[in-house]
Design a protein around this motif. Structure first.
Motif, mmCIF file in Angstrom:
data_model
loop_
_atom_site.group_PDB
_atom_site.id
_atom_site.type_symbol
_atom_site.label_atom_id
_atom_site.label_comp_id
_atom_site.label_asym_id
_atom_site.label_seq_id
_atom_site.Cartn_x
_atom_site.Cartn_y
_atom_site.Cartn_z
ATOM 1 N N ALA A 65 -6.306 -57.836 -12.092
ATOM 2 C CA ALA A 65 -6.294 -57.015 -11.056
ATOM 3 C C ALA A 65 -7.203 -56.069 -10.868
ATOM 4 O O ALA A 65 -7.510 -55.309 -9.832
ATOM 5 N N ASP A 66 -7.833 -55.562 -12.088
ATOM 6 C CA ASP A 66 -8.815 -54.475 -12.180
ATOM 7 C C ASP A 66 -10.198 -54.900 -12.168
ATOM 8 O O ASP A 66 -11.115 -54.193 -12.439
ATOM 9 N N TRP A 67 -10.342 -56.461 -11.962
ATOM 10 C CA TRP A 67 -11.723 -57.147 -11.800
ATOM 11 C C TRP A 67 -12.722 -56.324 -10.970
ATOM 12 O O TRP A 67 -12.142 -55.790 -9.745
ATOM 13 N N GLY A 68 -13.825 -55.982 -11.260
ATOM 14 C CA GLY A 68 -14.728 -55.134 -10.686
ATOM 15 C C GLY A 68 -14.830 -53.595 -11.005
ATOM 16 O O GLY A 68 -15.654 -52.980 -10.391
ATOM 17 N N GLY A 69 -13.812 -52.998 -11.763
ATOM 18 C CA GLY A 69 -13.734 -51.789 -12.039
ATOM 19 C C GLY A 69 -13.727 -50.952 -11.030
ATOM 20 O O GLY A 69 -12.890 -51.164 -9.932
ATOM 21 N N ASP A 70 -13.978 -49.595 -11.192
ATOM 22 C CA ASP A 70 -13.802 -48.502 -10.171
ATOM 23 C C ASP A 70 -15.299 -48.036 -9.803
ATOM 24 O O ASP A 70 -15.265 -46.840 -9.898
ATOM 25 N N LEU A 71 -16.242 -48.638 -9.703
ATOM 26 C CA LEU A 71 -17.479 -48.091 -9.289
ATOM 27 C C LEU A 71 -18.171 -48.804 -8.218
ATOM 28 O O LEU A 71 -18.182 -50.103 -7.935
ATOM 29 N N VAL A 72 -18.845 -47.755 -7.378
ATOM 30 C CA VAL A 72 -19.584 -48.504 -6.364
ATOM 31 C C VAL A 72 -20.889 -48.966 -6.863
ATOM 32 O O VAL A 72 -21.572 -48.220 -7.642
ATOM 33 N N GLY A 73 -21.528 -49.992 -6.447
ATOM 34 C CA GLY A 73 -22.828 -50.572 -6.724
ATOM 35 C C GLY A 73 -23.117 -50.923 -8.065
ATOM 36 O O GLY A 73 -24.179 -50.841 -8.809
ATOM 37 N N ARG A 74 -21.971 -51.651 -8.956
ATOM 38 C CA ARG A 74 -22.135 -52.274 -10.112
ATOM 39 C C ARG A 74 -23.148 -53.677 -10.042
ATOM 40 O O ARG A 74 -23.170 -54.129 -8.933
ATOM 41 N N GLU A 75 -23.989 -53.662 -10.849
ATOM 42 C CA GLU A 75 -25.050 -54.674 -10.924
ATOM 43 C C GLU A 75 -24.521 -55.910 -11.273
ATOM 44 O O GLU A 75 -24.919 -56.983 -11.180
ATOM 45 N N LYS A 76 -23.520 -55.686 -12.151
ATOM 46 C CA LYS A 76 -22.944 -56.911 -13.063
ATOM 47 C C LYS A 76 -21.422 -57.033 -12.771
ATOM 48 O O LYS A 76 -20.758 -55.985 -12.820
ATOM 49 N N PHE A 77 -20.898 -58.391 -12.687
ATOM 50 C CA PHE A 77 -19.822 -58.794 -12.478
ATOM 51 C C PHE A 77 -18.974 -58.713 -13.779
ATOM 52 O O PHE A 77 -19.447 -59.333 -14.610
ATOM 53 N N PRO A 78 -17.664 -58.385 -13.520
ATOM 54 C CA PRO A 78 -16.932 -58.778 -14.826
ATOM 55 C C PRO A 78 -16.753 -60.036 -15.170
ATOM 56 O O PRO A 78 -16.786 -60.766 -14.161
ATOM 57 N N LYS A 79 -16.496 -60.528 -16.447
ATOM 58 C CA LYS A 79 -16.174 -61.850 -16.802
ATOM 59 C C LYS A 79 -14.867 -62.208 -16.301
ATOM 60 O O LYS A 79 -13.770 -61.371 -16.124
ATOM 61 N N PRO A 80 -14.421 -63.495 -15.803
ATOM 62 C CA PRO A 80 -13.175 -64.029 -15.598
ATOM 63 C C PRO A 80 -12.214 -64.105 -16.799
ATOM 64 O O PRO A 80 -12.671 -63.690 -17.765
ATOM 65 N N LEU A 81 -10.839 -64.162 -16.505
ATOM 66 C CA LEU A 81 -9.985 -63.991 -17.527
ATOM 67 C C LEU A 81 -10.052 -65.211 -18.928
ATOM 68 O O LEU A 81 -10.111 -65.037 -19.804
ATOM 69 N N ARG A 82 -10.612 -66.387 -18.238
ATOM 70 C CA ARG A 82 -10.714 -67.555 -19.150
ATOM 71 C C ARG A 82 -11.469 -68.776 -18.467
ATOM 72 O O ARG A 82 -11.499 -68.981 -17.308
ATOM 73 N N GLY A 83 -12.681 -69.069 -19.249
ATOM 74 C CA GLY A 83 -13.293 -70.398 -18.907
ATOM 75 C C GLY A 83 -13.694 -70.284 -17.436
ATOM 76 O O GLY A 83 -13.989 -69.008 -16.899
ATOM 77 N N SER A 84 -13.942 -71.365 -16.791
ATOM 78 C CA SER A 84 -14.448 -71.551 -15.517
ATOM 79 C C SER A 84 -13.241 -71.315 -14.630
ATOM 80 O O SER A 84 -12.140 -72.150 -15.074
ATOM 81 N N ARG A 85 -13.356 -70.506 -13.485
ATOM 82 C CA ARG A 85 -12.330 -70.069 -12.697
ATOM 83 C C ARG A 85 -12.263 -71.477 -11.913
ATOM 84 O O ARG A 85 -11.201 -71.731 -11.012
ATOM 85 N N PHE A 86 -13.059 -72.359 -12.073
ATOM 86 C CA PHE A 86 -13.021 -73.356 -10.837
ATOM 87 C C PHE A 86 -12.769 -74.886 -11.253
ATOM 88 O O PHE A 86 -13.425 -75.748 -10.648
ATOM 89 N N SER A 87 -12.282 -75.013 -12.586
ATOM 90 C CA SER A 87 -12.119 -76.200 -13.212
ATOM 91 C C SER A 87 -11.007 -77.051 -12.165
ATOM 92 O O SER A 87 -11.016 -78.186 -11.975
ATOM 93 N N TRP A 88 -10.143 -76.116 -11.445
ATOM 94 C CA TRP A 88 -9.212 -76.861 -10.276
ATOM 95 C C TRP A 88 -9.894 -77.585 -9.283
ATOM 96 O O TRP A 88 -9.335 -78.094 -8.767
ATOM 97 N N LEU A 89 -11.384 -77.352 -8.994
ATOM 98 C CA LEU A 89 -12.064 -78.047 -8.008
ATOM 99 C C LEU A 89 -12.465 -79.395 -8.513
ATOM 100 O O LEU A 89 -13.207 -80.332 -7.617
ATOM 101 N N GLY A 90 -12.347 -79.719 -9.685
ATOM 102 C CA GLY A 90 -12.750 -80.778 -10.402
ATOM 103 C C GLY A 90 -14.278 -80.886 -10.705
ATOM 104 O O GLY A 90 -14.956 -82.003 -10.946
ATOM 105 N N GLY A 91 -14.978 -79.851 -10.667
ATOM 106 C CA GLY A 91 -16.511 -79.606 -10.971
ATOM 107 C C GLY A 91 -17.247 -80.429 -10.007
ATOM 108 O O GLY A 91 -16.890 -81.048 -9.135
#
Length: 187
Positions: A160-186
């Protein structure tokens, strides 16, 4: 006259940016109910999967997955744009838009990009979700109401706090686990 050629990859995943003609504008917010109804109607008539979406005051970012036998995203966007515009007052428009019976609400073209792999998909989804912070509308991704980010949190794919509380971050935080898109089948 130049001829614009769009990608024709059946069953692929695409990133889109669709923009109003008048920027800045708050029309998409003022008419969010209309946009949602039209979007759902087009999705029922011509199925596609929305992997991620963010609606900002004057533009939309989305990632769609098209059916295996279909590459026609152009008609879908045309139906969304014309359906949204129908019934709204015309905006200031050029002579060419008057001749073509366009209301001047949307830019004629839009940006599309075929997604190449899981890493490319993840970057585009992160971009979509972080976009309201990038534009300075909110300082936290979670505070933006018109985003698929909330579905990702509900599914446990992002914190829920992904992205932090800053404007203009250059890097995105990591997802909770592995690839978030494994449900798409690759790919």
């Amino acid at each position: 006259m130049s001829r614009y050629v769009r990608a024709n990859i059946k069953g692929s995943i695409f990133f889109f940016t669709v923009v109003l003609a008048q920027r800045p504008s708050k029309l998409l917010f003022k008419e969010i109910g209309r946009l949602r109804r039209i979007y759902q109607a087009v999705r029922q008539e011509r199925p596609f999967e929305t992997i991620a979406i963010c609606i900002l005051p004057d533009h939309i970012h989305a990632v769609w997955r098209l059916p295996e036998d279909d590459a026609d995203f152009s008609t879908r966007w045309s139906l969304i744009k014309s359906g949204f515009s129908r019934g709204l007052d015309a905006q200031e428009r050029s002579a060419s838009k008057v001749i073509k019976r366009e209301k001047g609400i949307w830019q004629r073209r839009y940006w599309e990009n075929a997604i190449r792999d899981d890493a490319n998909l993840e970057r585009h989804v992160d971009y979509i979700h972080f976009n309201p912070v990038k534009h300075g509308y909110v300082t936290r991704v979670a505070d933006w109401p018109h985003s698929s980010f909330h579905h990702y949190v509900e599914r446990g794919l992002l914190a829920a706090d992904w992205g932090g509380d800053l404007v203009g971050r250059e890097k995105f935080p990591k997802p909770l686990r592995g690839s978030r898109f494994s449900w798409l089948g690759g790919f």
